[in-house]
Design a protein around this motif. Structure first.
Motif, mmCIF file in Angstrom:
data_model
loop_
_atom_site.group_PDB
_atom_site.id
_atom_site.type_symbol
_atom_site.label_atom_id
_atom_site.label_comp_id
_atom_site.label_asym_id
_atom_site.label_seq_id
_atom_site.Cartn_x
_atom_site.Cartn_y
_atom_site.Cartn_z
ATOM 1 N N ARG A 1 -14.482 -13.163 35.222
ATOM 2 C CA ARG A 1 -13.532 -13.749 34.284
ATOM 3 C C ARG A 1 -12.502 -14.575 35.052
ATOM 4 N NH1 ARG A 1 -17.372 -12.521 32.141
ATOM 5 N NH2 ARG A 1 -17.712 -10.748 30.749
ATOM 6 N N SER A 2 -11.778 -15.419 34.311
ATOM 7 C CA SER A 2 -10.797 -16.320 34.944
ATOM 8 C C SER A 2 -9.393 -15.739 34.954
ATOM 9 C CB SER A 2 -10.780 -17.670 34.216
ATOM 10 O OG SER A 2 -12.059 -18.280 34.255
ATOM 11 N N HIS A 3 -9.147 -14.698 34.165
ATOM 12 C CA HIS A 3 -7.832 -14.068 34.095
ATOM 13 C C HIS A 3 -7.902 -12.715 34.821
ATOM 14 C CE1 HIS A 3 -6.457 -17.044 31.150
ATOM 15 N NE2 HIS A 3 -7.656 -16.923 30.605
ATOM 16 N N PHE A 4 -6.875 -12.450 35.635
ATOM 17 C CA PHE A 4 -6.857 -11.255 36.470
ATOM 18 C C PHE A 4 -5.626 -10.413 36.158
ATOM 19 C CE2 PHE A 4 -9.768 -13.900 38.679
ATOM 20 C CZ PHE A 4 -10.548 -13.096 39.492
ATOM 21 N N ILE A 5 -5.829 -9.080 36.166
ATOM 22 C CA ILE A 5 -4.733 -8.117 36.109
ATOM 23 C C ILE A 5 -4.941 -7.138 37.255
ATOM 24 C CG2 ILE A 5 -3.632 -6.266 34.809
ATOM 25 C CD1 ILE A 5 -4.325 -7.643 32.257
ATOM 26 N N LEU A 6 -3.972 -7.047 38.144
ATOM 27 C CA LEU A 6 -4.033 -6.141 39.289
ATOM 28 C C LEU A 6 -3.165 -4.923 39.018
ATOM 29 C CD1 LEU A 6 -5.266 -8.671 40.660
ATOM 30 C CD2 LEU A 6 -4.087 -7.965 42.752
ATOM 31 N N LEU A 7 -3.729 -3.750 39.253
ATOM 32 C CA LEU A 7 -3.008 -2.495 39.088
ATOM 33 C C LEU A 7 -2.867 -1.847 40.455
ATOM 34 C CD1 LEU A 7 -4.952 -1.101 35.982
ATOM 35 C CD2 LEU A 7 -2.842 -2.429 35.991
ATOM 36 N N GLY A 8 -1.659 -1.708 40.937
ATOM 37 C CA GLY A 8 -1.443 -1.119 42.239
ATOM 38 C C GLY A 8 -1.508 -2.158 43.352
ATOM 39 N N LYS A 9 -1.492 -1.656 44.567
ATOM 40 C CA LYS A 9 -1.364 -2.536 45.722
ATOM 41 C C LYS A 9 -2.168 -1.983 46.882
ATOM 42 C CE LYS A 9 2.160 -3.776 49.145
ATOM 43 N NZ LYS A 9 3.555 -3.539 49.546
ATOM 44 N N ALA A 10 -2.712 -2.887 47.685
ATOM 45 C CA ALA A 10 -3.404 -2.534 48.920
ATOM 46 C C ALA A 10 -3.048 -3.573 49.968
ATOM 47 C CB ALA A 10 -4.907 -2.461 48.704
ATOM 48 N N ALA A 11 -2.952 -3.149 51.211
ATOM 49 C CA ALA A 11 -2.511 -4.057 52.277
ATOM 50 C C ALA A 11 -3.492 -5.201 52.494
ATOM 51 C CB ALA A 11 -2.324 -3.260 53.577
ATOM 52 N N GLU A 12 -4.805 -4.927 52.304
ATOM 53 C CA GLU A 12 -5.829 -5.937 52.581
ATOM 54 C C GLU A 12 -6.150 -6.823 51.381
ATOM 55 O OE1 GLU A 12 -7.050 -6.462 55.501
ATOM 56 O OE2 GLU A 12 -6.084 -4.769 56.506
ATOM 57 N N VAL A 13 -5.408 -6.695 50.297
ATOM 58 C CA VAL A 13 -5.752 -7.463 49.108
ATOM 59 C C VAL A 13 -5.193 -8.885 49.145
ATOM 60 C CG1 VAL A 13 -3.742 -6.830 47.708
ATOM 61 C CG2 VAL A 13 -5.943 -7.248 46.597
ATOM 62 N N PHE A 14 -4.170 -9.139 49.937
ATOM 63 C CA PHE A 14 -3.530 -10.466 49.937
ATOM 64 C C PHE A 14 -4.500 -11.584 50.335
ATOM 65 C CE2 PHE A 14 0.168 -7.589 50.857
ATOM 66 C CZ PHE A 14 0.748 -7.712 49.602
ATOM 67 N N PRO A 15 -5.241 -11.480 51.438
ATOM 68 C CA PRO A 15 -6.163 -12.574 51.765
ATOM 69 C C PRO A 15 -7.292 -12.721 50.757
ATOM 70 C CG PRO A 15 -6.451 -10.736 53.284
ATOM 71 C CD PRO A 15 -5.227 -10.458 52.499
ATOM 72 N N VAL A 16 -7.691 -11.638 50.105
ATOM 73 C CA VAL A 16 -8.758 -11.731 49.107
ATOM 74 C C VAL A 16 -8.263 -12.489 47.883
ATOM 75 C CG1 VAL A 16 -10.377 -10.408 47.699
ATOM 76 C CG2 VAL A 16 -9.734 -9.570 49.962
#
Length: 405
Positions: free
Chosen positions: A265-280
């Motif tokens: 899908r083109s719309h994203f909702i992120l729940l929580g945080k992870a250190a390695e998620v920023f570059p992804v």
């Protein structure tokens, strides 16, 4: 990359099923087991043994009567005591019913003999019962020893197969389905992983979230404890032949990318945080029409604030932040979206608000919480659920060996 052992439940199997899947960057070995708590395939190790235990049925105890008690008594039965004849030689009146006086005095020897006969019969019955119990206990103990020995042989054979496929057992990490966790490790995964913080804390400290009394340091438990007194023998045997750590690196960049590839899908909702998620997130910025990020106030820090600002400057997409007091508020949160979205979940929570998620959405569960999967699919909404456990269960080999003529 380490070798991953994905251990799942497969019913109606007679022996463990191993299937190596050679992927591009790591080796996946699927192990199918028909195991429950206290049962290894068709072998039950706890409770009262049934037909699966070998050995003959113990013979019933036989109490042989004395010759004086009559020749009509059959084997295995104690004849009823003969009535004592009175001192006058007439009648079969028991000694207890003699009157007082001279007749009662004359009947006392007969009364004592009667009591002695009753006591001897009672002692013989008690001795026979005790002997039968000891024989049955010894039989069951021997049968259970044989059964445990066969289970050990099967586990040892399975460990040999895995070592041959992996090349090095020390590089293997285990992933268990919830249905097998308690049976093989002695305790289920705690409900409500408590979000990313608990996983990160356990990974840094080296603590296993599935620690149990018979798991971990009790490698020599079998040698120190009599087997017939072991309450949960299956976790001890499993730890003896598979003393492997569990896979916990669900928030590593490689595994985050594996799930982000399923975000259609083109719309994203992120729940929580992870250190390695920023570059992804930056790698998928070109596919995003909107990005909403929901996290707790404790997770919002300077690094995240700088990333949100730089992301807007670099890609022209404003990230909508929504801060919660704690993760308990997440259970009451409602996701009001007009279009289908990609729910990227880093929380590790069991209970989530699914009713307001639009149909056609995709739920990407980073921590592979099976209870969450059951809750989402039970809503009967057209919401796809994807986790690494699902991928490991259905992924196929990248190539098959050619068939030689």
């Amino acid at each position: 990359m380490d070798t991953i052992l994905y251990i799942y439940k497969k019913r109606d199997l007679e022996r463990p099923r191993t299937e190596p899947v050679g992927l591009k960057t790591y080796l996946l070995i699927r192990i199918g087991l028909d195991v429950e708590e206290g049962r290894w395939f068709d072998k039950r190790l706890e409770g009262k043994p049934g037909r699966d235990l070998p050995g003959e049925k113990p013979a019933e105890a036989v109490v042989r009567p004395n010759a004086s008690e009559g020749k009509t008594a059959q084997a295995g039965q104690i004849p009823a005591a003969a009535a004592v004849r009175g001192p006058d030689g007439k009648g079969d009146c028991p000694p207890e019913e003699y009157p007082n006086g001279i007749m009662g005095i004359l009947a006392r020897p007969w009364r004592k003999l009667r009591l002695k006969q009753k006591e001897r019969k009672r002692q013989r019955r008690e001795q026979a019962r005790r002997l039968a119990e000891e024989q049955e206990e010894a039989r069951l103990r021997a049968c259970r020893e044989q059964l445990i020995g066969r289970v050990e042989e099967e586990m040892k054979r399975l460990a040999g197969e895995v070592a041959e496929l992996a090349g090095d057992m020390e590089s293997c990490l285990c992933v268990y389905e919830d249905s097998l966790r308690k049976a093989l490790l002695g305790a289920p995964m705690a409900k409500g992983a408590g979000g990313l913080g608990q996983w990160e804390e356990s990974r840094e400290s080296g603590q296993n979230l599935s620690d149990a009394p018979l798991y971990g340091d009790e490698v020599g438990y079998l040698e120190r404890q009599p087997r017939e007194k072991t309450k949960s023998i299956l976790p001890v045997l499993w730890q003896k032949y598979f003393p492997l750590e569990e896979f916990r690196d669900y928030t590593g960049r490689y595994w985050i990318e594996q799930l982000f590839r399923r975000a259609e899908r083109s719309h994203f909702i992120l729940l929580g945080k992870a250190a390695e998620v920023f570059p992804v997130i930056e790698a998928y910025a070109g596919r995003m029409k909107s990005l909403r990020w929901i996290l707790t106030e404790a997770e919002y820090d300077r690094e995240l604030a700088d990333f949100v600002e730089d992301f807007y400057t670099e890609y022209g997409l404003a990230i909508e932040l929504q801060l919660l007091e704690d993760w308990a508020a997440l259970k009451r949160l409602r996701f009001f979206c007009r279009e289908a979205v990609n729910m990227v979940d880093f929380t590790g929570e069991n209970c989530m608000a699914v009713l307001t998620v639009p149909e056609g959405s995709i739920w990407l569960d980073m921590f592979s919480v099976e209870e969450k999967k059951r809750r989402i699919l039970a809503r009967e909404k057209k919401v796809a659920y994807i986790s690494m456990k699902d991928i490991w269960k259905i992924v196929q080999k990248r190539c098959n060996c050619p068939i030689l003529p």
